[in-house]
Design a protein around this motif. Structure first.
Motif, PDB file in Angstrom:
ATOM      1  N   SER A 137     -13.691   0.652  -8.571  1.00 13.38           N
ATOM      2  CA  SER A 137     -12.698  -0.375  -8.903  1.00 13.38           C
ATOM      3  C   SER A 137     -12.883  -0.964 -10.305  1.00 13.38           C
ATOM      4  O   SER A 137     -11.911  -1.190 -11.016  1.00 13.38           O
ATOM      5  CB  SER A 137     -12.727  -1.495  -7.864  1.00 13.38           C
ATOM      6  N   HIS A 138     -14.152  -1.180 -10.728  1.00 16.74           N
ATOM      7  CA  HIS A 138     -14.371  -1.816 -12.033  1.00 16.74           C
ATOM      8  C   HIS A 138     -14.001  -0.913 -13.195  1.00 16.74           C
ATOM      9  O   HIS A 138     -13.851  -1.376 -14.323  1.00 16.74           O
ATOM     10  CB  HIS A 138     -15.820  -2.315 -12.174  1.00 16.74           C
ATOM     11  N   TYR A 139     -13.847   0.424 -12.910  1.00 15.57           N
ATOM     12  CA  TYR A 139     -13.393   1.331 -13.956  1.00 15.57           C
ATOM     13  C   TYR A 139     -11.873   1.386 -14.031  1.00 15.57           C
ATOM     14  O   TYR A 139     -11.303   1.922 -14.981  1.00 15.57           O
ATOM     15  CB  TYR A 139     -13.927   2.742 -13.724  1.00 15.57           C
ATOM     16  N   VAL A 140     -11.201   0.848 -12.992  1.00 12.04           N
ATOM     17  CA  VAL A 140      -9.737   0.843 -12.968  1.00 12.04           C
ATOM     18  C   VAL A 140      -9.196  -0.350 -13.754  1.00 12.04           C
ATOM     19  O   VAL A 140      -8.231  -0.238 -14.507  1.00 12.04           O
ATOM     20  CB  VAL A 140      -9.209   0.803 -11.521  1.00 12.04           C
ATOM     21  N   GLY A 141      -9.828  -1.515 -13.569  1.00  9.52           N
ATOM     22  CA  GLY A 141      -9.382  -2.707 -14.280  1.00  9.52           C
ATOM     23  C   GLY A 141     -10.230  -3.903 -13.906  1.00  9.52           C
ATOM     24  O   GLY A 141     -10.760  -3.979 -12.790  1.00  9.52           O
ATOM     25  N   SER A 142     -10.369  -4.835 -14.826  1.00  9.52           N
ATOM     26  CA  SER A 142     -11.237  -5.996 -14.574  1.00  9.52           C
ATOM     27  C   SER A 142     -10.660  -6.941 -13.527  1.00  9.52           C
ATOM     28  O   SER A 142     -11.397  -7.659 -12.859  1.00  9.52           O
ATOM     29  CB  SER A 142     -11.476  -6.751 -15.888  1.00  9.52           C
ATOM     30  N   ASP A 143      -9.327  -6.928 -13.363  1.00  9.26           N
ATOM     31  CA  ASP A 143      -8.695  -7.803 -12.382  1.00  9.26           C
ATOM     32  C   ASP A 143      -8.120  -6.964 -11.235  1.00  9.26           C
ATOM     33  O   ASP A 143      -6.976  -7.133 -10.822  1.00  9.26           O
ATOM     34  CB  ASP A 143      -7.592  -8.635 -13.041  1.00  9.26           C
ATOM     35  N   TYR A 144      -8.933  -6.057 -10.737  1.00 10.71           N
ATOM     36  CA  TYR A 144      -8.535  -5.117  -9.678  1.00 10.71           C
ATOM     37  C   TYR A 144      -8.272  -5.860  -8.377  1.00 10.71           C
ATOM     38  O   TYR A 144      -9.119  -6.591  -7.889  1.00 10.71           O
ATOM     39  CB  TYR A 144      -9.662  -4.095  -9.510  1.00 10.71           C
ATOM     40  N   ARG A 145      -7.070  -5.669  -7.796  1.00 11.85           N
ATOM     41  CA  ARG A 145      -6.726  -6.284  -6.506  1.00 11.85           C
ATOM     42  C   ARG A 145      -6.069  -5.240  -5.615  1.00 11.85           C
ATOM     43  O   ARG A 145      -5.057  -4.644  -5.981  1.00 11.85           O
ATOM     44  CB  ARG A 145      -5.766  -7.464  -6.700  1.00 11.85           C
ATOM     45  N   PHE A 146      -6.662  -5.022  -4.435  1.00  7.41           N
ATOM     46  CA  PHE A 146      -6.122  -4.043  -3.488  1.00  7.41           C
ATOM     47  C   PHE A 146      -5.401  -4.763  -2.355  1.00  7.41           C
ATOM     48  O   PHE A 146      -5.926  -5.716  -1.787  1.00  7.41           O
ATOM     49  CB  PHE A 146      -7.255  -3.179  -2.919  1.00  7.41           C
ATOM     50  N   TYR A 147      -4.180  -4.272  -2.026  1.00  2.00           N
ATOM     51  CA  TYR A 147      -3.391  -4.848  -0.942  1.00  2.00           C
ATOM     52  C   TYR A 147      -3.208  -3.799   0.147  1.00  2.00           C
ATOM     53  O   TYR A 147      -2.453  -2.833  -0.026  1.00  2.00           O
ATOM     54  CB  TYR A 147      -2.044  -5.356  -1.466  1.00  2.00           C
ATOM     55  N   GLN A 148      -3.905  -4.008   1.262  1.00  2.00           N
ATOM     56  CA  GLN A 148      -3.928  -3.043   2.357  1.00  2.00           C
ATOM     57  C   GLN A 148      -2.533  -2.782   2.933  1.00  2.00           C
ATOM     58  O   GLN A 148      -2.157  -1.632   3.191  1.00  2.00           O
ATOM     59  CB  GLN A 148      -4.859  -3.563   3.469  1.00  2.00           C
ATOM     60  N   ASP A 149      -1.765  -3.853   3.166  1.00  2.00           N
ATOM     61  CA  ASP A 149      -0.477  -3.683   3.835  1.00  2.00           C
ATOM     62  C   ASP A 149       0.511  -2.872   3.001  1.00  2.00           C
ATOM     63  O   ASP A 149       1.373  -2.171   3.542  1.00  2.00           O
ATOM     64  CB  ASP A 149       0.132  -5.041   4.193  1.00  2.00           C
ATOM     65  N   MET A 150       0.409  -2.938   1.685  1.00  2.00           N
ATOM     66  CA  MET A 150       1.314  -2.188   0.805  1.00  2.00           C
ATOM     67  C   MET A 150       0.677  -0.910   0.259  1.00  2.00           C
ATOM     68  O   MET A 150       1.359  -0.099  -0.376  1.00  2.00           O
ATOM     69  CB  MET A 150       1.762  -3.069  -0.363  1.00  2.00           C
ATOM     70  N   GLN A 151      -0.635  -0.746   0.485  1.00  2.00           N
ATOM     71  CA  GLN A 151      -1.369   0.401  -0.059  1.00  2.00           C
ATOM     72  C   GLN A 151      -1.099   0.554  -1.561  1.00  2.00           C
ATOM     73  O   GLN A 151      -0.617   1.588  -2.052  1.00  2.00           O
ATOM     74  CB  GLN A 151      -0.999   1.685   0.675  1.00  2.00           C
ATOM     75  N   CYS A 152      -1.392  -0.523  -2.294  1.00  2.00           N
ATOM     76  CA  CYS A 152      -1.206  -0.483  -3.741  1.00  2.00           C
ATOM     77  C   CYS A 152      -2.261  -1.342  -4.433  1.00  2.00           C
ATOM     78  O   CYS A 152      -2.916  -2.179  -3.805  1.00  2.00           O
ATOM     79  CB  CYS A 152       0.199  -0.933  -4.144  1.00  2.00           C
ATOM     80  N   ILE A 153      -2.415  -1.094  -5.720  1.00  2.00           N
ATOM     81  CA  ILE A 153      -3.381  -1.801  -6.556  1.00  2.00           C
ATOM     82  C   ILE A 153      -2.625  -2.647  -7.581  1.00  2.00           C
ATOM     83  O   ILE A 153      -1.704  -2.157  -8.245  1.00  2.00           O
ATOM     84  CB  ILE A 153      -4.290  -0.806  -7.305  1.00  2.00           C
ATOM     85  N   PHE A 154      -3.003  -3.905  -7.696  1.00  2.62           N
ATOM     86  CA  PHE A 154      -2.471  -4.774  -8.746  1.00  2.62           C
ATOM     87  C   PHE A 154      -3.580  -5.028  -9.771  1.00  2.62           C
ATOM     88  O   PHE A 154      -4.731  -5.250  -9.408  1.00  2.62           O
ATOM     89  CB  PHE A 154      -2.011  -6.115  -8.163  1.00  2.62           C
ATOM     90  N   ILE A 155      -3.209  -4.986 -11.039  1.00  5.89           N
ATOM     91  CA  ILE A 155      -4.127  -5.335 -12.123  1.00  5.89           C
ATOM     92  C   ILE A 155      -3.438  -6.383 -12.990  1.00  5.89           C
ATOM     93  O   ILE A 155      -2.322  -6.152 -13.483  1.00  5.89           O
ATOM     94  CB  ILE A 155      -4.510  -4.101 -12.958  1.00  5.89           C
TER      95      ILE A 155
END
Length: 236
Positions: free
Chosen positions: A188-206
């Protein structure tokens, strides 16, 4: 060989994920397990055949379906839409097959449908053990595939590929390289410093913006490989 109907909650969750990819298990009613039919799963698998997201969708469906197992009571096989199914292949492959051969032989000799008590006891005692061994052998096969994949990738450090996001979690993203069926993990830390995973939507917010979702095509490079543990790490 028993394969139970999948839980309605899991099928509803599957449809949420499939919606993002443009697919749907049709005919499913929210709280009605009887509305789940194998044909609907087969239709989705046919629709996705040959497309980049094929393996992602196939894996999602596999995770939704229950695991088939050996039992002494017949409850049908959902996956192949059969009310009654057993293995009858070479007994070299499965001890379950050898038991079926013994039962058939017993019926033929006794000229009736009553199975010897010894065979009934054998079935009850054996099938739980067979199901455990089935899981063990599948796990061993996965481990071997992972080690073989890592061995293949060890001399390809820094090489760039396109891949499909096959799964994601709060820890990072799993990407499968197109055309190779080899998966690697992006922490996750290689994806973005503000990595947020949302299980219900199966998506990543940065930084509060949707960045990645299941099935996305991404460009990666091979960052590290551990052959002994079968681990491959990618970076975007």
């Amino acid at each position: 060989r028993v394969h139970d109907v999948p839980d309605i909650e899991k099928v509803n969750d599957l449809n949420k994920f499939l919606f993002n990819l443009g697919y749907k298990i049709r005919g499913v009613k929210k709280d009605d397990e009887d509305s789940i039919h194998p044909k609907a799963f087969a239709q989705v698998l046919e629709e996705v055949k040959g497309k980049p997201e094929e393996r992602v969708v196939s894996n999602l469906i596999l995770r939704t379906l229950k695991v088939a197992k050996y039992e002494s009571e017949n409850r049908g096989h959902f996956g192949i839409a059969s009310k009654c199914y057993c293995h009858f292949t070479s007994p070299i492959r499965r001890y379950a097959d050898l038991i079926i051969h013994r039962i058939v032989k017993s019926v033929l000799i006794n000229k009736d449908k009553e199975i010897d008590l010894k065979l009934k006891d054998l079935c009850k005692d054996s099938f739980d053990k067979l199901s455990i061994l089935d899981k063990t052998s599948n796990k061993a096969e996965r481990n071997v595939r992972q080690v073989k994949a890592a061995r293949f990738m060890k001399d390809r450090l820094g090489d760039e590929y396109f891949g499909i996001i096959s799964s994601m979690s709060k820890y990072g993203i799993t990407v499968e390289i197109e055309g190779l069926e080899i998966e690697g993990f992006i922490e996750s830390h290689y994806v973005g410093s503000d990595y947020r995973f949302y299980q219900d939507m199966q998506c990543i917010f940065i930084e509060k913006v949707k960045a990645y979702e299941l099935g996305d095509r991404v460009k990666i490079f091979v960052a590290s490989v551990n052959v002994e543990n079968g681990k491959i790490n990618f970076s975007l």
